[in-house]
Each structure stands twice: as structure tokens, then as C-alpha cells.
Design an enzyme around this catalytic site. Structure first.
Site, short mmCIF file in Angstrom:
data_model
loop_
_atom_site.label_atom_id
_atom_site.label_comp_id
_atom_site.label_asym_id
_atom_site.label_seq_id
_atom_site.Cartn_x
_atom_site.Cartn_y
_atom_site.Cartn_z
N GLU A 7 -15.94 6.39 5.89
CA GLU A 7 -15.18 5.78 6.99
C GLU A 7 -15.04 6.79 8.11
OE1 GLU A 7 -11.14 5.02 5.69
OE2 GLU A 7 -11.21 6.73 4.35
N LYS B 159 -2.70 6.87 1.24
CA LYS B 159 -2.45 7.19 2.65
C LYS B 159 -1.36 8.26 2.64
CE LYS B 159 -2.10 4.94 7.15
NZ LYS B 159 -3.45 5.25 7.69
N ARG C 10 0.84 -1.21 0.00
CA ARG C 10 0.00 0.00 0.00
C ARG C 10 0.87 1.25 0.00
NH1 ARG C 10 -4.44 0.57 4.65
NH2 ARG C 10 -2.61 1.12 5.89
C1 LIG Z 1 -8.69 7.23 7.12
C2 LIG Z 1 -8.29 5.88 7.65
N1 LIG Z 1 -9.10 4.83 7.42
C3 LIG Z 1 -8.81 3.59 7.88
C4 LIG Z 1 -7.66 3.36 8.59
C5 LIG Z 1 -7.37 1.95 9.06
O1 LIG Z 1 -6.47 1.38 8.14
P1 LIG Z 1 -5.56 0.13 8.58
O2 LIG Z 1 -6.51 -0.98 9.02
O3 LIG Z 1 -4.78 -0.24 7.35
O4 LIG Z 1 -4.69 0.62 9.72
C6 LIG Z 1 -6.74 4.42 8.81
C7 LIG Z 1 -5.42 4.17 9.49
N2 LIG Z 1 -5.49 4.64 10.82
C8 LIG Z 1 -4.73 5.66 11.37
C9 LIG Z 1 -3.75 6.34 10.71
C10 LIG Z 1 -3.04 7.36 11.38
C11 LIG Z 1 -3.35 7.67 12.71
C12 LIG Z 1 -4.36 6.95 13.34
C13 LIG Z 1 -4.71 7.28 14.77
O5 LIG Z 1 -5.72 6.73 15.24
O6 LIG Z 1 -3.96 8.06 15.37
C14 LIG Z 1 -5.06 5.97 12.70
C15 LIG Z 1 -7.07 5.70 8.35
O7 LIG Z 1 -6.25 6.75 8.60
#
Ligand SMILES: Cc1ncc(COP(=O)(O)O)c(CNc2cccc(C(=O)O)c2)c1O
Length: 284
Positions: free
Chosen positions: A183, A150, A51
Site C-alpha cells: 500500500e 493502526k 478496527r
Molecule cells: C497505511 C495506511 N493505509 C491505508 C490507509 C487508509 O485507511 P482508511 O481508508 O481506513 O482511512 C491509511 C489511513 N490513512 C492515514 C492515516 C494517518 C494519516 C494520514 C495522512 O494522510 O495524513 C492518512 C493508512 O495509514
């Protein structure tokens, strides 16, 4: 003291610095990954690196080391910091350059790896479930800055997060330009209705979450009917169960959305079953 990796060298936290001319700082011009390690093993590291490379390609950024070398950097940084159960933040910036936007006038993209102990939500948030609101700030339009990337551009998420915090919630739900559910600010969302598991499809304009993917795999293996589809706020309000997924949060239940209790207002059975299985596969 924690050692931070920056482009080939390790630095103490207080000396871990990058140029003020770095476009990652000036414009959020860069990409990142957030991962977790369990007993020294990074969960789905290859998927996270795939990713990261996809995000970089989407913004026309060449990552200066190979995927394999990046994997070694991650594991070595965990090792020298003695972290077995922790959080890894991997960042690639455009690098330092002119004050103008032009990426051609930057050089030397910076690769940064931060490993730290995981900062979790308090246990009662998992036991009781979260209350969230729907933010008025919609998710980035896919034709603007795709939410599939991301990127270091997290103001869209932060604006919605501020709305949540102002409403006394730790998370907020974002809709897309069509008014469909996308989301939350830092995690994907799942609904359960009459035993069927649903989650917004990728073309709803969301991050293709690694944890989202793992939960879809677990549910299918458990024989639970699963659908990736366009969902509305109404689907959320009438759901029997709602939960969020993310590398940091793992699986966290939601029991109230926009002041509507979800189901009977307590954590649901399918949420619990999926959580139990997720813990088994991450900790096996
Ligand atoms: C917009 C978004 N959606 C979903 C996720 C979950 O993705 P993964 O299952 O691949 O981790 C994310 C990622 N989650 C994310 C990224 C940066 C900071 C924090 C925080 O909670 O501080 C959380 C994210 O930033």
C-alpha cells in the site's frame, strides 16, 4: 477555539497536553483512527471503532471506555467544535508510566479525540492524478508489527513518505517483504486492467482500509469484476488505471508510477465512476 477531548475533559488546543512519560509518546505504544464526517455524520464510524478495538486488542491494550461511549465522544467533540464536514483523529495511548517498556508499569490509558477541518490535497491532484514512486523501504513485516494494526508506530510509513518527498512526490508505494505491492504510506492502492478492479489482499500485509472496503462494495454493486490478490510492480506498470483510497484522500487517481505513465497518463473512466458513486454515498 478548538476543544480537544482528553480522557473525559475538554481542553483548548494550547492546554491539550499529555505526560512526557506517556508510552504513546515514548514508544509509539498506542493505537489510532482517522475518520471523516460529512454533514455531521461520521462515515462508517462503527467500522472505524471495530478496527480501533481490534488494533488495541492486538497490542494487549484495554480501552477504558465502551465502543458506545467512544462513539458519543466522537459525535460530541464534533458538535462542540461545530464541525460538520471534518476530520477526526481518535487516539488511545498506553498511558504514563516508567521509562522502561513494560506496559504493566503504566496506568490510565489516555483517550484523545481531535476534530479539525479537513486538510485536502489541492483539487488539481484529483483532476490530473498523482505521480508516485516505489519506496525502497518495505512495509512492516506482518510477523514483526502487523500493518493490520493502526498503531502510533508510523515511522515505517514516514520513512517511505520521505523517499517520496525527496523524489518530488506526495505519496510513495511500499512493497512487502516478498516484493509484492502492499500500500502507500497513508492509503490503499487499486489497479484497473481490462475492466477488472484489483487490490492487494489483506494477507499482503496492509491496513484493512475502511475506504478500501467501501470501494470494493461500490464496485461489486456496480457489477465490476473485483479481485483481492497478490500484485507486483509489473501489474502496476501495465495497469490501465491506478488510484489510492483513504479517509482523508477519499479516492485519488495515480497517473505515473516510477516514471511510467499509467494507461494514457490521464485519469481513467472506472476511477471516475467509482469516485462519483463514493461522493454520492458519503454525501447522501
Ligand atoms: C497505511 C495506511 N493505509 C491505508 C490507509 C487508509 O485507511 P482508511 O481508508 O481506513 O482511512 C491509511 C489511513 N490513512 C492515514 C492515516 C494517518 C494519516 C494520514 C495522512 O494522510 O495524513 C492518512 C493508512 O495509514
Amino acid at each position: 477555539a478548538l476543544q480537544i477531548y482528553i480522557s473525559g475533559k475538554y481542553y483548548d488546543k494550547e492546554n491539550a497536553k499529555i505526560s512526557v512519560y506517556d508510552h504513546g509518546l515514548l514508544y509509539g505504544d498506542g493505537v489510532f483512527e482517522g475518520m471523516r464526517s460529512y454533514s455531521g455524520k461520521v462515515f462508517r464510524l462503527e467500522e472505524h471503532l471495530d478496527r480501533l478495538w481490534d488494533s488495541a486488542k492486538a497490542i494487549w491494550l484495554q480501552i477504558p471506555i465502551s465502543k458506545q461511549e467512544m462513539g458519543t465522544v466522537v459525535n460530541k467533540t464534533l458538535e462542540i467544535n461545530g464541525i460538520r464536514d471534518g476530520y477526526i483523529r481518535l487516539i488511545v495511548t498506553r498511558g504514563a508510566g516508567s521509562l522502561g517498556l513494560d506496559p504493566n508499569r503504566t496506568s490510565d490509558p489516555q483517550v484523545i479525540c481531535i476534530t479539525d477541518h479537513i486538510a485536502l490535497y489541492p483539487p488539481e491532484f484529483y483532476e490530473k492524478g498523482l505521480e508516485i514512486i516505489t519506496a525502497s523501504t518495505i512495509r512492516n513485516h506482518s510477523a514483526a508489527l502487523s500493518p493490520r494494526i493502526k498503531s502510533l508506530n508510523y515511522l515505517n510509513n514516514i520513512m517511505a513518505k520521505i523517499e517520496g518527498l525527496q523524489a518530488g512526490c506526495v505519496e510513495a508505494l511500499m512493497l512487502n517483504a516478498k516484493g509484492e505491492v502492499a500500500e502507500c504510506t497513508g492509503d490503499n492502492i487499486f489497479l484497473v486492467k481490462k475492466g477488472k478492479l484489483m487490490t492487494p489482499s489483506l494477507d499482503s500485509g496492509i491496513l484493512d482500509g475502511i475506504t478500501r472496503g467501501a470501494v470494493l462494495d461500490i464496485a461489486r454493486e456496480a457489477g465490476i469484476e473485483v479481485a483481492e490478490m497478490a500484485l507486483t510492480k509489473h501489474d502496476v506498470y501495465i495497469a490501465d488505471e491506478v488510484f489510492l483510497t483513504g479517509s482523508a484522500a477519499e479516492i485519488i487517481p495515480v497517473v505515473k508510477v516510477d516514471s511510467r505513465p499509467i494507461g494514457d497518463g490521464t485519469v481513467g473512466p472506472i476511477t471516475l465512476k467509482l469516485t462519483k458513486r463514493f461522493h454520492q454515498i458519503t454525501r447522501e
